[in-house]
Every structure is written in C-alpha cells, then in structure tokens.
Design a protein around this motif. Structure first.
Motif, mmCIF file in Angstrom:
data_model
loop_
_atom_site.group_PDB
_atom_site.id
_atom_site.type_symbol
_atom_site.label_atom_id
_atom_site.label_comp_id
_atom_site.label_asym_id
_atom_site.label_seq_id
_atom_site.Cartn_x
_atom_site.Cartn_y
_atom_site.Cartn_z
ATOM 1 N N GLY A 115 0.807 -1.219 0.000
ATOM 2 C CA GLY A 115 0.000 0.000 0.000
ATOM 3 C C GLY A 115 0.835 1.262 0.000
ATOM 4 O O GLY A 115 0.479 2.268 -0.630
ATOM 5 N N VAL A 116 1.962 1.231 0.704
ATOM 6 C CA VAL A 116 2.874 2.382 0.711
ATOM 7 C C VAL A 116 3.392 2.636 -0.705
ATOM 8 O O VAL A 116 3.407 3.772 -1.185
ATOM 9 C CB VAL A 116 4.043 2.142 1.689
ATOM 10 C CG1 VAL A 116 5.121 3.210 1.509
ATOM 11 C CG2 VAL A 116 3.535 2.129 3.129
ATOM 12 N N ARG A 117 3.812 1.576 -1.382
ATOM 13 C CA ARG A 117 4.345 1.724 -2.742
ATOM 14 C C ARG A 117 3.298 2.294 -3.688
ATOM 15 O O ARG A 117 3.567 3.214 -4.470
ATOM 16 C CB ARG A 117 4.822 0.366 -3.275
ATOM 17 C CG ARG A 117 6.044 -0.173 -2.577
ATOM 18 C CD ARG A 117 6.546 -1.443 -3.258
ATOM 19 N NE ARG A 117 7.629 -2.020 -2.459
ATOM 20 C CZ ARG A 117 7.487 -3.036 -1.609
ATOM 21 N NH1 ARG A 117 6.309 -3.603 -1.469
ATOM 22 N NH2 ARG A 117 8.511 -3.472 -0.910
ATOM 23 N N GLN A 131 -7.675 16.415 -6.383
ATOM 24 C CA GLN A 131 -8.786 15.501 -6.117
ATOM 25 C C GLN A 131 -8.338 14.052 -6.253
ATOM 26 O O GLN A 131 -7.384 13.747 -6.968
ATOM 27 C CB GLN A 131 -9.946 15.781 -7.064
ATOM 28 C CG GLN A 131 -9.626 15.617 -8.537
ATOM 29 C CD GLN A 131 -10.799 15.973 -9.414
ATOM 30 O OE1 GLN A 131 -11.850 16.392 -8.948
ATOM 31 N NE2 GLN A 131 -10.633 15.823 -10.724
ATOM 32 N N GLY A 132 -9.042 13.198 -5.555
ATOM 33 C CA GLY A 132 -8.719 11.778 -5.563
ATOM 34 C C GLY A 132 -9.026 11.169 -4.209
ATOM 35 O O GLY A 132 -9.216 11.891 -3.215
ATOM 36 N N SER A 133 -9.079 9.858 -4.147
ATOM 37 C CA SER A 133 -9.451 9.183 -2.901
ATOM 38 C C SER A 133 -8.682 7.877 -2.770
ATOM 39 O O SER A 133 -8.579 7.105 -3.733
ATOM 40 C CB SER A 133 -10.955 8.899 -2.891
ATOM 41 O OG SER A 133 -11.334 8.184 -1.735
ATOM 42 N N ILE A 134 -8.155 7.640 -1.575
ATOM 43 C CA ILE A 134 -7.386 6.429 -1.285
ATOM 44 C C ILE A 134 -7.985 5.762 -0.052
ATOM 45 O O ILE A 134 -8.294 6.427 0.941
ATOM 46 C CB ILE A 134 -5.905 6.760 -1.030
ATOM 47 C CG1 ILE A 134 -5.278 7.405 -2.271
ATOM 48 C CG2 ILE A 134 -5.117 5.503 -0.628
ATOM 49 C CD1 ILE A 134 -3.895 7.983 -2.044
ATOM 50 N N VAL A 135 -8.153 4.455 -0.122
ATOM 51 C CA VAL A 135 -8.655 3.690 1.022
ATOM 52 C C VAL A 135 -7.704 2.530 1.298
ATOM 53 O O VAL A 135 -7.355 1.771 0.386
ATOM 54 C CB VAL A 135 -10.077 3.144 0.777
ATOM 55 C CG1 VAL A 135 -10.518 2.265 1.955
ATOM 56 C CG2 VAL A 135 -11.073 4.278 0.570
ATOM 57 N N PHE A 136 -7.287 2.411 2.545
ATOM 58 C CA PHE A 136 -6.501 1.266 3.003
ATOM 59 C C PHE A 136 -7.445 0.266 3.674
ATOM 60 O O PHE A 136 -8.217 0.648 4.555
ATOM 61 C CB PHE A 136 -5.441 1.695 4.014
ATOM 62 C CG PHE A 136 -4.278 2.442 3.424
ATOM 63 C CD1 PHE A 136 -3.092 1.791 3.130
ATOM 64 C CD2 PHE A 136 -4.366 3.803 3.175
ATOM 65 C CE1 PHE A 136 -2.013 2.479 2.595
ATOM 66 C CE2 PHE A 136 -3.295 4.502 2.645
ATOM 67 C CZ PHE A 136 -2.117 3.836 2.348
ATOM 68 N N CYS A 158 -0.495 -0.776 11.838
ATOM 69 C CA CYS A 158 0.422 0.107 11.113
ATOM 70 C C CYS A 158 -0.312 0.851 10.001
ATOM 71 O O CYS A 158 -0.073 2.049 9.780
ATOM 72 C CB CYS A 158 1.572 -0.708 10.548
ATOM 73 S SG CYS A 158 2.848 0.276 9.739
ATOM 74 N N LEU A 159 -1.209 0.180 9.305
ATOM 75 C CA LEU A 159 -1.944 0.819 8.212
ATOM 76 C C LEU A 159 -2.777 1.999 8.702
ATOM 77 O O LEU A 159 -2.935 2.997 7.988
ATOM 78 C CB LEU A 159 -2.852 -0.193 7.522
ATOM 79 C CG LEU A 159 -2.184 -1.243 6.644
ATOM 80 C CD1 LEU A 159 -3.235 -2.120 5.987
ATOM 81 C CD2 LEU A 159 -1.293 -0.605 5.597
ATOM 82 N N LEU A 160 -3.304 1.906 9.911
ATOM 83 C CA LEU A 160 -4.086 3.026 10.446
ATOM 84 C C LEU A 160 -3.210 4.258 10.614
ATOM 85 O O LEU A 160 -3.633 5.381 10.317
ATOM 86 C CB LEU A 160 -4.724 2.640 11.783
ATOM 87 C CG LEU A 160 -5.703 1.473 11.783
ATOM 88 C CD1 LEU A 160 -6.342 1.331 13.157
ATOM 89 C CD2 LEU A 160 -6.773 1.636 10.707
ATOM 90 N N GLY A 161 -1.990 4.066 11.099
ATOM 91 C CA GLY A 161 -1.068 5.187 11.259
ATOM 92 C C GLY A 161 -0.646 5.775 9.936
ATOM 93 O O GLY A 161 -0.599 6.998 9.767
ATOM 94 N N VAL A 162 -0.353 4.909 8.974
ATOM 95 C CA VAL A 162 0.036 5.378 7.643
ATOM 96 C C VAL A 162 -1.096 6.179 7.015
ATOM 97 O O VAL A 162 -0.889 7.279 6.479
ATOM 98 C CB VAL A 162 0.421 4.179 6.739
ATOM 99 C CG1 VAL A 162 0.582 4.627 5.290
ATOM 100 C CG2 VAL A 162 1.702 3.520 7.233
ATOM 101 N N LEU A 244 -15.600 12.658 3.959
ATOM 102 C CA LEU A 244 -14.931 11.669 4.795
ATOM 103 C C LEU A 244 -13.440 11.683 4.494
ATOM 104 O O LEU A 244 -13.015 11.350 3.385
ATOM 105 C CB LEU A 244 -15.510 10.273 4.542
ATOM 106 C CG LEU A 244 -17.004 10.109 4.819
ATOM 107 C CD1 LEU A 244 -17.430 8.657 4.606
ATOM 108 C CD2 LEU A 244 -17.371 10.576 6.221
ATOM 109 N N ASN A 245 -12.656 12.074 5.488
ATOM 110 C CA ASN A 245 -11.205 12.130 5.317
ATOM 111 C C ASN A 245 -10.520 11.897 6.651
ATOM 112 O O ASN A 245 -10.992 12.357 7.702
ATOM 113 C CB ASN A 245 -10.784 13.498 4.752
ATOM 114 C CG ASN A 245 -9.368 13.497 4.218
ATOM 115 O OD1 ASN A 245 -8.751 12.447 4.066
ATOM 116 N ND2 ASN A 245 -8.832 14.674 3.930
ATOM 117 N N GLY A 246 -9.420 11.176 6.617
ATOM 118 C CA GLY A 246 -8.629 10.946 7.821
ATOM 119 C C GLY A 246 -9.294 10.043 8.836
ATOM 120 O O GLY A 246 -8.931 10.063 10.013
ATOM 121 N N MET A 247 -10.244 9.227 8.405
ATOM 122 C CA MET A 247 -10.979 8.415 9.367
ATOM 123 C C MET A 247 -10.657 6.935 9.222
ATOM 124 O O MET A 247 -10.166 6.482 8.187
ATOM 125 C CB MET A 247 -12.485 8.632 9.211
ATOM 126 C CG MET A 247 -13.114 7.969 7.992
ATOM 127 S SD MET A 247 -14.920 8.156 7.933
ATOM 128 C CE MET A 247 -15.410 7.257 9.409
#
Length: 260
Positions: A115-117, A131-136, A158-162, A244-247
């Motif tokens: 996911g980092v890559r 604009q754009g949206s990313i979900v882990f 770790c993914l939550l922190g990233v 919805l952002n940063g949640m």
C-alpha cells in the motif's frame, strides 16, 4: 445513492478475489472503470471475465520490483486514477514463537509496503490535480489484536497510522485518505480455513462458525460472518463521500466494544 462515478477510474490491488473483487464489482455498478491486480493468471482471467468490459487487470506481485509501476501504468492508460483501494494483504494463523524474522518481514512487505508503494506512485498526481481518494483495507485486528496472529494485527495497526498521516498531506484539497476495519468476512480463504477446522474436529462448518462467535468473538452484535459485498458497499461509500477524510471506519459487526 448516485456516487457519480461514471468515467472515473478505480485501481484495486488484490482485486481478483475476495473483498477486492467485490469492491471492483461495486465500482463497476456505479459506472466506474476498474483496474485490478492478482497473484495468479487464472484468478485474474476469471475475475476479468466476470467483471466484464469495464475492467482491466494484470498479474502483479506487489512485493516485486517494478510491479507497482507496471500496474499504475496500466491504470493511467485511459486517464488519471481517481480511486486507489489498497486491498492486498495476507492473513495466516501462526504461533508467535514459530514466526521468524523473515516471515515477519514478508508479512510487512505484503500487508504494509504494498500500500505504501502504490500510494507513493498515485497520491502525488492526486494532490497535483486537487482531487482523488485512497482507502486502506485494515481490519478489526488493528484495534483488537489476536494472539494467534500477532503479525497480522501489528501490520493492520500500522496501516491506520500510515493512512491518518497521509490524510494530513491532503489539507486544503479534495484528496482524501481513509481506512476501513472489516470484521470476520466470509471470503473463499476464510471458508477454506473453516472447512479445514471442521474436518479436523469432525463437525459441520456451520458449527465451526457458531463456535467462533460463541468462544472467539462473543462481543459480535450481528453474530455472523460479514459478506464481501457488504464490505465492498462500505468501501465504496467511504471512497466516494467527499466529507470523509482521515478516518478509520469500523465495519466489524460491533465486535469492538467502543463508542467511537
């Protein structure tokens, strides 16, 4: 609800099977074009045949050098990537004392660094466009770690922190970065695991699931496995909702005893 995704592109890693494929189906239903990756040629081919004309994909092991770049190159052939769903991940029940450093690094490479890559390759363009949206795709294990897969919970935490840290980079733009915490989900891999337990114990898979919620997840409020399509619906909403952002969205059937 119309998420206005016609003409948009969603890149979904690990989209050939399980939750990833269900997410791809949801985006297509909303009119988006999807690009998926998978580990095996047969799985990718079968998924593309099922998803239809609005889907493209390729075999890609995102731990290998250059694989992420090739996947992004395929996705941007028809225009910018509007949605990135970092879904690739592996889970495995393992004894903590029998899991060596090499295995820990492998889990980290798959569950976190993939996911980092992908985000490193995609997010800068999103910020440039504004604009754009990313979900882990994280897990309930991120906040409710289980002793039989210590490695998995650690990676999902770790993914939550990233995800939250990356969201801070979006301030003042319409780019958003979020994570979602699914609970026990009835994917093919989980069904296979339940069948193995059933065979070992000489009971039905239904009994295995019932015992799981009696003994392992007694705090579950829905007391059943979640369907991949249910997770996909929540991912779509999280990805496409502008406010919805940063949640970190919980989607675990109430197993986590917390007000927020």
């Amino acid at each position: 609800m119309d998420y206005q995704l016609v003409g948009k592109t969603a890149l979904i890693t690990g989209g050939a099977t399980g939750i990833g494929k269900a997410i791809a189906q949801r985006f297509i239903m909303e009119g988006a074009r999807v690009v998926i990756s998978g580990l095996h040629e047969k799985e990718v081919a079968e998924a593309l045949a099922e998803l239809g004309d609005h889907a493209q994909g390729m075999v890609a092991d995102l731990t290998e050098e250059g694989a992420a770049e090739r996947l992004v190159a395929l996705a941007i052939e028809a225009g910018p990537i509007d949605f990135l769903i970092n879904n690739v991940g592996i889970f495995e029940v393992r004894d903590f004392f029998e899991t060596d450093d090499a295995q820990w690094f492998h889990y980290f490479n798959v569950n976190v660094m993939s996911g980092v890559r992908m985000t490193r390759l995609v997010m800068k363009s999103m910020l440039d466009r504004g604009q754009g949206s990313i979900v882990f795709i994280s897990s309930e294990s991120a906040v409710k770690p289980q002793p039989w897969m210590v490695h998995y919970g650690a990676m999902k935490t770790c993914l939550l922190g990233v995800s939250r840290a990356l969201a801070e980079l979006t301030k003042g733009t319409a780019v958003r970065v979020n994570s979602i915490l699914p609970g026990p989900t009835s994917t093919d891999a989980v069904k296979r695991y339940h069948r193995e337990i059933a065979e070992q114990k000489g009971v039905s898979t239904q009994q295995v699931v019932q015992d799981y919620f009696d003994d392992t997840e007694p705090t579950s409020l829905i007391r059943r496995m979640i369907e991949p399509d249910e997770v996909a619906s929540s991912v779509l909403h999280l990805a496409a909702s502008p406010a919805l952002n940063g949640m970190a969205m919980r989607m675990e059937g109430g197993t986590i005893r917390s007000i927020i």
